[in-house]
Design a protein around this motif. Structure first.
Motif, mmCIF file in Angstrom:
data_model
loop_
_atom_site.group_PDB
_atom_site.id
_atom_site.type_symbol
_atom_site.label_atom_id
_atom_site.label_comp_id
_atom_site.label_asym_id
_atom_site.label_seq_id
_atom_site.Cartn_x
_atom_site.Cartn_y
_atom_site.Cartn_z
ATOM 1 N N TYR A 1 -39.763 -92.963 29.329
ATOM 2 C CA TYR A 1 -38.950 -92.781 28.128
ATOM 3 C C TYR A 1 -37.481 -92.705 28.528
ATOM 4 C CZ TYR A 1 -37.289 -90.936 23.656
ATOM 5 O OH TYR A 1 -36.624 -90.764 22.455
ATOM 6 N N THR A 2 -36.801 -93.835 28.492
ATOM 7 C CA THR A 2 -35.358 -93.843 28.726
ATOM 8 C C THR A 2 -34.744 -94.736 27.661
ATOM 9 O OG1 THR A 2 -35.375 -95.746 30.242
ATOM 10 C CG2 THR A 2 -35.662 -93.584 31.230
ATOM 11 N N ARG A 3 -33.611 -94.390 27.153
ATOM 12 C CA ARG A 3 -33.060 -95.061 25.966
ATOM 13 C C ARG A 3 -32.201 -96.266 26.347
ATOM 14 N NH1 ARG A 3 -31.898 -89.239 22.935
ATOM 15 N NH2 ARG A 3 -34.078 -88.846 22.410
ATOM 16 N N ALA A 4 -30.909 -96.159 26.184
ATOM 17 C CA ALA A 4 -30.020 -97.286 26.485
ATOM 18 C C ALA A 4 -28.668 -96.662 26.823
ATOM 19 C CB ALA A 4 -29.896 -98.210 25.277
ATOM 20 N N GLN A 5 -27.773 -97.502 27.341
ATOM 21 C CA GLN A 5 -26.408 -97.004 27.528
ATOM 22 C C GLN A 5 -25.696 -97.115 26.172
ATOM 23 O OE1 GLN A 5 -25.264 -96.082 30.680
ATOM 24 N NE2 GLN A 5 -23.020 -96.185 30.573
ATOM 25 N N ASN A 6 -24.940 -96.087 25.806
ATOM 26 C CA ASN A 6 -24.317 -96.052 24.473
ATOM 27 C C ASN A 6 -23.550 -97.335 24.125
ATOM 28 O OD1 ASN A 6 -22.247 -95.513 26.283
ATOM 29 N ND2 ASN A 6 -21.918 -93.409 25.588
ATOM 30 N N VAL A 7 -22.767 -97.858 25.076
ATOM 31 C CA VAL A 7 -21.952 -99.041 24.760
ATOM 32 C C VAL A 7 -22.791 -100.293 24.483
ATOM 33 C CG1 VAL A 7 -19.807 -98.327 25.880
ATOM 34 C CG2 VAL A 7 -21.604 -99.421 27.250
ATOM 35 N N GLN A 8 -24.032 -100.294 24.996
ATOM 36 C CA GLN A 8 -24.896 -101.443 24.704
ATOM 37 C C GLN A 8 -25.251 -101.504 23.235
ATOM 38 O OE1 GLN A 8 -28.080 -100.557 27.666
ATOM 39 N NE2 GLN A 8 -27.657 -102.624 28.357
ATOM 40 N N GLN B 1 -31.176 -107.741 26.399
ATOM 41 C CA GLN B 1 -31.845 -106.699 27.152
ATOM 42 C C GLN B 1 -31.080 -105.379 27.130
ATOM 43 O OE1 GLN B 1 -35.157 -106.200 28.144
ATOM 44 N NE2 GLN B 1 -34.880 -108.377 28.593
ATOM 45 N N LEU B 2 -31.805 -104.286 27.299
ATOM 46 C CA LEU B 2 -31.192 -102.958 27.388
ATOM 47 C C LEU B 2 -31.408 -102.383 28.786
ATOM 48 C CD1 LEU B 2 -32.515 -101.575 23.990
ATOM 49 C CD2 LEU B 2 -30.183 -102.332 24.515
ATOM 50 N N CYS B 3 -30.657 -101.336 29.125
ATOM 51 C CA CYS B 3 -30.830 -100.708 30.439
ATOM 52 C C CYS B 3 -31.951 -99.668 30.442
ATOM 53 C CB CYS B 3 -29.518 -100.087 30.915
ATOM 54 S SG CYS B 3 -28.283 -101.348 31.258
ATOM 55 N N GLY B 4 -32.423 -99.288 29.272
ATOM 56 C CA GLY B 4 -33.555 -98.369 29.219
ATOM 57 C C GLY B 4 -34.851 -99.148 29.114
ATOM 58 N N LEU C 1 -38.113 -100.036 26.802
ATOM 59 C CA LEU C 1 -37.842 -100.445 25.421
ATOM 60 C C LEU C 1 -38.351 -99.519 24.329
ATOM 61 C CD1 LEU C 1 -38.452 -104.281 25.830
ATOM 62 C CD2 LEU C 1 -36.265 -103.092 25.722
ATOM 63 N N THR C 2 -39.457 -98.808 24.555
ATOM 64 C CA THR C 2 -40.083 -98.159 23.391
ATOM 65 C C THR C 2 -39.185 -97.144 22.699
ATOM 66 O OG1 THR C 2 -41.198 -96.500 24.741
ATOM 67 C CG2 THR C 2 -42.476 -98.463 24.153
ATOM 68 N N SER C 3 -38.463 -96.335 23.460
ATOM 69 C CA SER C 3 -37.620 -95.310 22.821
ATOM 70 C C SER C 3 -36.680 -95.963 21.814
ATOM 71 C CB SER C 3 -36.819 -94.545 23.877
ATOM 72 O OG SER C 3 -36.095 -95.477 24.665
ATOM 73 N N THR C 4 -36.074 -97.079 22.204
ATOM 74 C CA THR C 4 -35.148 -97.772 21.298
ATOM 75 C C THR C 4 -35.905 -98.449 20.157
ATOM 76 O OG1 THR C 4 -33.525 -98.050 23.058
ATOM 77 C CG2 THR C 4 -33.342 -99.537 21.162
ATOM 78 N N LEU C 5 -37.100 -98.990 20.447
ATOM 79 C CA LEU C 5 -37.882 -99.613 19.365
ATOM 80 C C LEU C 5 -38.297 -98.579 18.324
ATOM 81 C CD1 LEU C 5 -40.063 -102.106 21.438
ATOM 82 C CD2 LEU C 5 -38.027 -102.610 20.052
ATOM 83 N N TYR C 6 -38.679 -97.378 18.774
ATOM 84 C CA TYR C 6 -39.007 -96.328 17.803
ATOM 85 C C TYR C 6 -37.779 -96.011 16.947
ATOM 86 C CZ TYR C 6 -43.368 -95.459 20.373
ATOM 87 O OH TYR C 6 -44.597 -95.592 20.973
ATOM 88 N N ALA C 7 -36.626 -95.919 17.588
ATOM 89 C CA ALA C 7 -35.397 -95.581 16.849
ATOM 90 C C ALA C 7 -35.017 -96.698 15.874
ATOM 91 C CB ALA C 7 -34.253 -95.300 17.825
ATOM 92 N N VAL C 8 -35.116 -97.945 16.341
ATOM 93 C CA VAL C 8 -34.779 -99.086 15.476
ATOM 94 C C VAL C 8 -35.736 -99.126 14.278
ATOM 95 C CG1 VAL C 8 -34.816 -101.627 15.352
ATOM 96 C CG2 VAL C 8 -33.634 -100.471 17.240
#
Ligand code: FAD
Length: 569
Positions: free
Chosen positions: A97-104, A543-546, A548-555
């Motif tokens: 579970y890792t998200r993304a870099q904010n600027v991405q 692509q993201l630096c995290g 993917l699932t954490s960001t997919l749940y958020a999206v």
């Protein structure tokens, strides 16, 4: 023919689809159906075990999609895994579970996706998360966090495995990385990801079982009378009604199951959440795509969007391993996420300027290989953003995963932001036929060089004290195959002979303005349609630096809110 009618029909009960199903069915006056090809895996021990990563590979719950021959990467095909089950790929994945870099995430907005930035997405990461505070034992083995970054009340349980790797490793990694200029990062989930970390997983820490999308978003809610999962059922295509204001109107989905063919009718919307290797295929089978491709298969063009199925992006994964000098027990969750300047040191500026001067070539090459479906100028705009992220904002450049288990210290790694782009397109109008999946791994020499550079760096890490004292000989690749001072071409051959997909395909129905190569708009609605959305990894434009699932749940959480706002008064 049996008639069934729902307000919302979601195709794919996976990672993203179940979030949307859950949130939309909170509106008690609407009905929601989810069409899922797979079955329940609630009691499948290959899924539930927190140490069982890999056990479901090749079983009935793995789509194991096969790629075309990878001509830039040694010629052979690759397997791209994806979950075929209620819960989708979250039931077979690595749980990190890792998200993304904010600027991405901010860059999504600067490319034209209004409303999508780190600040607007962050509350949805929190909303989806049920963070479990680590125990004293887990903390002593390296679990660490800032509570401001975590939501404690969301459905998706996030925490550390019950038994973490004994404590010798993390301090050794920390000290060695310190010598190499890579800092310790207590919590990568606040938008700043660079450093060495012990990240959490999607795990129910107490029960010590995997927390997948179904356990989080479906099973506790299965008794809702307005929420229905239609499992063991394959969606073939969208069924269209009469256009409205020039836009295509979906009225249902044709499906196939043990009872034969039928139509599931949708009175409000059809939402595709079948994953980045299926949603674009469903669009093409439904007549949304590149007319040149559709006409080859006699599919009438409903909406002309040539970018459908283009922009396929994955990462590439290689592994090294060392003989361990200790015996390690427990589950490791250690990753290093060095930035390009940390990894390249004094070569940083040379690499940055070489890549910069190649961007126009990359854009041109990909535009040509897309047969005009993508414009070089649009690709260049995205590559410039990508270059800025890597070399100016200095987001993480690679992820290095440390796996000290028993007497072996293995490592897996993948460069996070490759430039290669591929595609996925139908090979037949028959929905049961596989598509042509071509990620174009190592399409650019730079991506291959990068893959080798990171392996070389990992050797350096394992040669740095005190980590160097924890390991003996390198077993893979081993000095007999790739000597100490091996040439670039030796490293590159090793990479090509041993790499695999990193299983992070994105981009095949990108969220971007239509004239910039987008398939969906900032409401995740497919251009030219009144009521069709895509909500899954296909919409991530790059692509993201995290993971993917954490960001997919958020999206999916945010997209659900955007939809609900339309239907609640
Ligand atoms: P999915 O979750 O794949 O959902 C799609 C659903 O649609 C599936 O249930 C599928 O069966 C169904 N479907 C497809 N076609 C049809 C059809 N025609 N009709 C009906 N149903 C259909 N991410 C992390 O965050 N951490 C990790 O550690 C991690 N490790 C990974 C390891 C592996 C082996 C893999 C494969 C992925 C990993 N990922 C990881 C990536 C992540 O799990 C995926 O990116 C994510 O789950 C994809 O979510 P999705 O919603 O796009 O699609």
């Amino acid at each position: 023919e049996k008639i069934s009618q729902y307000d919302f029909v979601i195709v794919g009960g996976g990672t993203s689809g179940l979030v949307v199903a859950n949130r939309l069915s909170e509106m008690s006056d609407v009905t929601v159906a989810v069409i899922e090809a797979g079955d329940s895996v609630l009691n499948n021990s290959n899924v539930t075990s927190v140490t069982g990563y890999g056990r479901s590979f090749g079983t009935a719950i793995d789509w194991q999609y096969q790629t075309e021959d990878q001509k830039y990467a040694g010629g052979s095909k690759q397997i791209m895994r994806a979950g075929k089950a209620i819960g989708g790929t979250s039931t077979i994945n690595g749980m990190s579970y890792t998200r993304a870099q904010n600027v991405q995430i901010d860059s999504w907005e600067s490319l034209g996706n209004k409303g999508w930035n780190w600040q607007s997405l962050f509350p949805y990461y929190m909303k989806s998360e049920g963070f479990q505070v680590p125990t004293q034992d887990q903390i002593s083995f390296g679990a660490d966090y800032y509570s401001d970054y975590h939501g404690e009340h969301g459905p998706m349980k996030v925490g550390w495995p019950k038994f973490l790797t004994n404590s010798t490793v993390l301090p050794a990694l920390d000290e060695s990385f310190n010598h190499l200029g890579v800092p310790y990062n207590r919590d990568v989930n606040g938008g700043l990801m660079v450093g060495l970390t012990s990240h959490p997983n999607t795990i129910d820490s107490e029960a010590n079982v995997r927390h997948d999308a179904a356990r989080a978003y479906y099973w506790p809610y299965q008794s809702r009378p307005n929420l229905k999962i239609i499992s063991n059922t394959h969606a073939n295509r969208i069924i269209w009604g009469n256009d409205s204001d020039g836009d295509a109107v979906a009225i249902g989905v044709e499906v196939n199951n043990i009872n034969g063919k039928q139509i599931i009718h949708a009175s409000k919307e059809v939402i595709l959440s079948a994953g980045s290797l299926k949603s674009p295929v469903l669009l093409e089978l439904s007549g949304i795509g590149n007319p040149d491709i559709l006409s080859k298969h006699d599919i009438p063009v409903k909406v002309n969007i040539s970018a459908v199925g283009e922009n396929l992006q994955d990462q590439t994964n290689n592994g090294l391993s060392y003989e361990g000098k200790e015996f390690w027990l427990g589950s490791p969750t250690f990753s290093a996420l060095p930035s390009a300047d940390q990894l390249y040191g004094e070569n940083f500026y040379t690499v940055a300027s070489n890549v910069n001067s190649s961007l126009a070539d990359y854009a041109e090459t990909i535009a040509n290989s897309s047969n005009g479906a993508l414009k070089a100028s649009n690709l260049l705009a995205v590559f410039e953003v990508q270059w800025d992220l890597i070399f100016r904002s200095k987001v993480p450049f690679a992820e290095i995963v440390f796996l000290p288990i028993a007497h072996t210290f293995s490592v897996e790694y993948w460069p996070l932001l490759p430039f290669s782009r591929g595609s996925i397109h139908i090979k037949s109008a028959d929905a049961s036929e596989p598509a042509a999946i071509n990620p174009n791994y190592f399409m650019f020499e730079q991506d291959l060089t990068t893959q080798s550079d990171v392996a070389w760096y990992i050797r350096k890490v394992f040669g740095t004290l005190p980590l160097a004292d924890l390991v003996g000989d390198e077993r893979s690749p081993g000095l007999e195959h790739v000597p100490e001072n091996a040439s670039d071409s030796t490293w590159n051959s090793w990479v090509k002979a041993n790499y695999r997909s990193n299983f992070h395909p994105v981009g095949t129905a990108s969220m971007l303005p239509r004239n910039k190569g987008g398939v969906v708009n900032a409401d995740l609605k497919v251009y030219g349609t009144k009521n069709v959305r895509v909500i899954d990894a296909s919409v991530l434009p790059y692509q993201l630096c995290g993971h993917l699932t954490s960001t997919l749940y958020a999206v999916a959480e945010r997209a659900s809110d955007l939809i609900k706002r339309r239907y609640t008064f």
